[in-house]
Every structure is written in C-alpha cells, then in structure tokens.
Scaffold this motif. Structure first.
Motif, mmCIF file in Angstrom:
data_model
loop_
_atom_site.group_PDB
_atom_site.id
_atom_site.type_symbol
_atom_site.label_atom_id
_atom_site.label_comp_id
_atom_site.label_asym_id
_atom_site.label_seq_id
_atom_site.Cartn_x
_atom_site.Cartn_y
_atom_site.Cartn_z
ATOM 1 N N ALA A 144 0.831 -1.203 0.000
ATOM 2 C CA ALA A 144 0.000 0.000 0.000
ATOM 3 C C ALA A 144 0.864 1.251 0.000
ATOM 4 O O ALA A 144 1.982 1.250 0.515
ATOM 5 C CB ALA A 144 -0.923 0.005 1.219
ATOM 6 N N ILE A 145 0.321 2.314 -0.571
ATOM 7 C CA ILE A 145 0.962 3.628 -0.557
ATOM 8 C C ILE A 145 -0.059 4.643 -0.060
ATOM 9 O O ILE A 145 -1.212 4.636 -0.503
ATOM 10 C CB ILE A 145 1.456 4.037 -1.952
ATOM 11 C CG1 ILE A 145 2.499 3.040 -2.476
ATOM 12 C CG2 ILE A 145 2.057 5.450 -1.930
ATOM 13 C CD1 ILE A 145 2.992 3.347 -3.891
ATOM 14 N N ARG A 163 -3.202 6.805 -14.721
ATOM 15 C CA ARG A 163 -3.683 8.091 -15.212
ATOM 16 C C ARG A 163 -4.325 8.848 -14.069
ATOM 17 O O ARG A 163 -5.163 8.297 -13.339
ATOM 18 C CB ARG A 163 -4.698 7.902 -16.351
ATOM 19 C CG ARG A 163 -4.123 7.300 -17.632
ATOM 20 C CD ARG A 163 -5.149 7.299 -18.758
ATOM 21 N NE ARG A 163 -6.406 6.643 -18.364
ATOM 22 C CZ ARG A 163 -7.556 7.274 -18.172
ATOM 23 N NH1 ARG A 163 -7.644 8.587 -18.317
ATOM 24 N NH2 ARG A 163 -8.646 6.594 -17.825
ATOM 25 N N VAL A 164 -3.939 10.097 -13.906
ATOM 26 C CA VAL A 164 -4.474 10.905 -12.816
ATOM 27 C C VAL A 164 -5.990 11.009 -12.902
ATOM 28 O O VAL A 164 -6.690 10.968 -11.881
ATOM 29 C CB VAL A 164 -3.821 12.296 -12.809
ATOM 30 C CG1 VAL A 164 -4.522 13.233 -11.835
ATOM 31 C CG2 VAL A 164 -2.337 12.182 -12.465
ATOM 32 N N ALA A 165 -6.506 11.120 -14.114
ATOM 33 C CA ALA A 165 -7.962 11.235 -14.277
ATOM 34 C C ALA A 165 -8.686 9.992 -13.784
ATOM 35 O O ALA A 165 -9.830 10.064 -13.317
ATOM 36 C CB ALA A 165 -8.303 11.495 -15.742
ATOM 37 N N ALA A 166 -8.040 8.852 -13.854
ATOM 38 C CA ALA A 166 -8.659 7.602 -13.412
ATOM 39 C C ALA A 166 -8.487 7.369 -11.913
ATOM 40 O O ALA A 166 -9.187 6.544 -11.327
ATOM 41 C CB ALA A 166 -8.057 6.427 -14.183
ATOM 42 N N HIS A 167 -7.564 8.127 -11.302
ATOM 43 C CA HIS A 167 -7.297 7.963 -9.870
ATOM 44 C C HIS A 167 -7.193 9.356 -9.237
ATOM 45 O O HIS A 167 -6.127 9.770 -8.779
ATOM 46 C CB HIS A 167 -5.997 7.182 -9.654
ATOM 47 C CG HIS A 167 -5.970 5.852 -10.326
ATOM 48 N ND1 HIS A 167 -6.543 4.724 -9.769
ATOM 49 C CD2 HIS A 167 -5.460 5.464 -11.524
ATOM 50 C CE1 HIS A 167 -6.372 3.700 -10.588
ATOM 51 N NE2 HIS A 167 -5.721 4.118 -11.655
ATOM 52 N N GLN A 174 -9.307 5.715 -1.952
ATOM 53 C CA GLN A 174 -8.650 4.416 -2.055
ATOM 54 C C GLN A 174 -8.850 3.881 -3.465
ATOM 55 O O GLN A 174 -9.968 3.877 -3.983
ATOM 56 C CB GLN A 174 -9.238 3.439 -1.033
ATOM 57 C CG GLN A 174 -8.593 2.066 -1.016
ATOM 58 C CD GLN A 174 -9.161 1.183 0.079
ATOM 59 O OE1 GLN A 174 -9.677 1.669 1.080
ATOM 60 N NE2 GLN A 174 -9.067 -0.130 -0.091
ATOM 61 N N SER A 175 -7.772 3.464 -4.102
ATOM 62 C CA SER A 175 -7.877 2.891 -5.448
ATOM 63 C C SER A 175 -6.775 1.864 -5.649
ATOM 64 O O SER A 175 -5.829 1.771 -4.848
ATOM 65 C CB SER A 175 -7.786 3.988 -6.518
ATOM 66 O OG SER A 175 -6.542 4.657 -6.460
ATOM 67 N N LEU A 180 -0.806 -2.702 -6.201
ATOM 68 C CA LEU A 180 -0.752 -1.839 -5.027
ATOM 69 C C LEU A 180 -2.084 -1.136 -4.773
ATOM 70 O O LEU A 180 -2.801 -0.783 -5.711
ATOM 71 C CB LEU A 180 0.344 -0.781 -5.208
ATOM 72 C CG LEU A 180 1.778 -1.312 -5.310
ATOM 73 C CD1 LEU A 180 2.737 -0.182 -5.644
ATOM 74 C CD2 LEU A 180 2.194 -2.001 -4.012
ATOM 75 N N THR A 181 -2.396 -0.929 -3.508
ATOM 76 C CA THR A 181 -3.567 -0.153 -3.126
ATOM 77 C C THR A 181 -3.097 1.237 -2.699
ATOM 78 O O THR A 181 -2.192 1.371 -1.878
ATOM 79 C CB THR A 181 -4.337 -0.829 -1.988
ATOM 80 O OG1 THR A 181 -4.819 -2.098 -2.450
ATOM 81 C CG2 THR A 181 -5.528 0.015 -1.557
ATOM 82 N N LEU A 182 -3.705 2.239 -3.299
ATOM 83 C CA LEU A 182 -3.315 3.624 -3.073
ATOM 84 C C LEU A 182 -4.352 4.309 -2.185
ATOM 85 O O LEU A 182 -5.536 4.364 -2.518
ATOM 86 C CB LEU A 182 -3.202 4.342 -4.420
ATOM 87 C CG LEU A 182 -2.609 5.746 -4.445
ATOM 88 C CD1 LEU A 182 -1.143 5.713 -4.005
ATOM 89 C CD2 LEU A 182 -2.712 6.329 -5.850
#
Length: 221
Positions: A144-145, A163-167, A174-175, A180-182
C-alpha cells in the motif's frame, strides 16, 4: 539502466532547488541542506509494506534534520498517528537521533529537495519522479501507498503508470493500481490543521483504513 532511488547529495537536476540549497548551506552550515533520503523501518527494504509519500522537505523541518517530517509540526501528527496504529515505536522528539523507529513503513517525499516557499514547480516534480519510481520498485513486499496531498498523489499515480484522471485525489480515497492499493489524505501540515481542512480525527480515520487493510494481509505476523 534503472535510476538510483536516492539522488546524490549535490544533485543538479533542478537548477532552482540546487541554487536554493546552496544559499542555505551558506546560511546554515550545520543543517542537512541536501536531498532528504527515504526513512526506512526496522528490517530495511524487505520489511516495507506501506510507503508514505509527502510533498517536499520543510525548510526548518526535514531540510534541517535530514529525516522526513522531522523538525516541524507535520511530523507531530504523522508520527503520533503511526505509533498509535503500530506502524512506529519509540518516542518522536523531532530530531533524527530520537528513539523513533518505523515498523513495516517507509516515508519519502515526492520532491527530495526543499523548494522556495514550500512550492515545487511542475518541472521539479516531474524530474524528481525519476527517484520516486525506483524508490517504489525497491520495496519488493510493498502492498500500500499513502499519498499526502494532491501533488504527492498525482506524482505517485504517474510513477505507478496510472492516469491521474482515473485515480483522482480525494481525502480518504482508495484505489488500486496494479498490485498496489493507493490511499490518499490531505497533507498533515499546520496550515491544513489550523484551517480545519484536516482534523486529527480525519487523519486517524485514514490510518484506521490502512491498518485494517494491512492487518488483513498478515502484516507483522
């Protein structure tokens, strides 16, 4: 050839930051005044399950002490929360030779050198990502980050190939990117806490989620 995860002490890649550090080396020769390296846990790289990514060293904080989030207010909230969640132990005394030790957690900044007015520019953020990418890759057991603030979040998403737009950044977000889980949180700066953008409860709630996530995967066993 893969870039090294830690920049050279005299890294020249960002001329503005390089010059700013040179000025402070003259003004405060006893300070660290260099790119701040990652703070690693007991057990080193292989023990890292959680990586926390901040923005950049504070002038009188990490730039002075040489350890992330050490020497200014942001570290008070961060490290007390880590200790209460079993991700650190010892006593945080805002100096690099205190008894604080991280457990399963590493801490780094998206931009390693202190920027004027605490504001790195886009080119500096992009350039320093050449160190963030191999920093993430060096932790073979990373799960995780946690990103603190939108700039650290966006740079981390890009470092992971997302992609920033997707996350998009949001507090308590949380994504999943690859394996990895962000997680994301508002930065634990004095400005954010003084203005009510971030409360202690809000910050602790994020770590409750992270601790639950890591605990479900056997961290510390």
């Amino acid at each position: 050839m893969t870039a090294a995860p830690e920049p050279d002490r005299n890294c020249p890649l960002c001329p503005r930051l390089h010059a700013f550090l040179a000025t402070w080396r003259e003004r405060e020769p006893t300070w660290f005044n260099a790119p701040v390296p990652a703070f690693l846990p007991i057990g080193g790289e292989d023990a890292v399950r959680l990586l926390i990514v901040g923005l950049a060293p504070g002038l009188r904080g990490a730039n002075r002490t040489g350890r992330p989030f050490t020497g200014d207010y942001a570290g008070d909230l961060l490290y007390s929360t880590l200790i209460s969640h079993g991700l650190a132990r010892g006593k945080f005394e805002a100096r690099p030779d205190d008894s604080l030790e991280l457990i399963g957690t590493a801490i780094v900044n998206a931009v390693r050198c202190v920027p004027p007015e605490n504001k790195p520019i886009g080119a500096e953020i992009n350039t320093c990502r050449t160190f963030l990418v191999p920093t993430i890759e060096r932790f073979s057991n990373l799960q995780a980050i946690l990103t603190l603030g939108s700039i650290a979040h966006q740079s981390t998403v890009r470092a992971l190939g997302g992609r920033v737009a997707a996350h998009p950044f949001k507090h308590g977000g949380q994504s999943r990117i690859g394996d990895l889980t962000l997680f994301s949180s508002y930065h634990c700066s004095r400005y954010n806490t003084n203005t009510g953008v971030l409360t202690t409860e809000m910050f602790v709630n994020v770590f409750d989620e992270i601790a639950g996530f890591l605990g479900s995967r056997g961290v510390g066993e």
